[in-house]
Design an enzyme around this catalytic site. Structure first.
Site, short mmCIF file in Angstrom:
data_model
loop_
_atom_site.label_atom_id
_atom_site.label_comp_id
_atom_site.label_asym_id
_atom_site.label_seq_id
_atom_site.Cartn_x
_atom_site.Cartn_y
_atom_site.Cartn_z
N LYS A 1 -4.50 6.42 7.34
CA LYS A 1 -5.43 6.71 6.25
C LYS A 1 -6.28 7.91 6.66
CE LYS A 1 -8.67 4.52 3.06
NZ LYS A 1 -9.46 3.33 2.74
N ARG B 1 0.86 -1.18 0.00
CA ARG B 1 0.00 0.00 0.00
C ARG B 1 0.89 1.23 0.00
NH1 ARG B 1 -2.06 3.72 3.61
NH2 ARG B 1 -4.13 4.52 3.08
N SER C 1 -12.79 -3.66 1.96
CA SER C 1 -12.90 -2.91 3.20
C SER C 1 -14.37 -2.62 3.51
CB SER C 1 -12.13 -1.59 3.12
OG SER C 1 -10.75 -1.82 2.99
#
Length: 214
Positions: free
Chosen positions: A142, A44, A113
């Site tokens: 995030k 990520r 998610s």
């Protein structure tokens, strides 16, 4: 068959290039985490260009293959296909999971998610192998994440729709046991491993909380 693949989700490493110190650091952390018992590795890097994603994916893949651990690409199906990764994890605003499954094929791992019961029940049948539930606790990884669920809300979502549930968001050694007590199948961790002085030991400690030594 989607949802039936034998994957060890207990410690799901999500790599952060900033916390790891670039590609070299990501490779070092990955090697250490795999030695400590990590069962999944996700790349990520939201600030990176696609070429950097591909470079990192190609470098990470041999490490994961040697450990028989899947490499998951966050969001980008094209990167996953380009590097031969084992799967893709997407969010609610990314490609629909049915389309991801179509593009990746029946043998790939597809994760989604979710942050509430409605998102958990609105699944497209057979397209998802696991769900990333959260953020459970507040997280800085995030900035656009949904509000933290907290343990009571997480317990309310259990046992889930029949696929493994991986908790994410603010997870560390001091709160991981509470999540496991809720019945969660895995812990997606970023800073708890990427920023650890000893990533292998940090991973091994998290694995041990499930009652199994790495």
């Amino acid at each position: 068959m989607a949802g039936m693949k034998l994957v060890d989700y207990r410690v799901y490493l999500v790599l952060d290039p900033d916390l790891c110190g670039g590609l070299a650091g990501m490779l070092r952390v990955t090697q250490a985490a795999l030695a400590g018992g990590a069962g999944v590795v996700q790349l990520r890097a939201p600030q990176w260009k696609k070429r950097q994603w591909v470079e990192a994916g190609l470098a990470l893949l041999p490490l994961c293959r040697a450990a028989d651990v899947p490499l998951i690409i966050n969001d980008h199906v094209d990167v996953a296909l380009a590097v031969g990764a084992d799967g893709v994890h997407v969010g609610q605003q990314d490609l629909p999971v049915a389309l991801v499954r179509q593009l990746m094929g029946p043998d790939a791992l597809v994760g989604l998610s979710v942050s509430d019961a409605a998102e958990m029940t609105a699944l497209e049948g057979g397209a998802v192998d696991y769900l990333g539930v959260g953020p459970v606790f507040a997280t800085t990884s995030k900035p656009d994440a949904a509000p933290a669920l907290g343990l009571p809300a997480l317990k309310h979502l259990m046992p889930g729709p029949g696929v493994p549930l991986v908790a994410i968001g603010g997870i560390a050694q001091h709160n991981a046991a509470d999540l496991i007590a809720c019945g969660i199948d895995g812990l997606a961790v970023i800073s708890a491993i990427c920023a650890a002085a000893n990533p292998e030991a940090a991973t091994r400690e998290l694995v041990s909380l499930f009652g199994v030594n790495a």
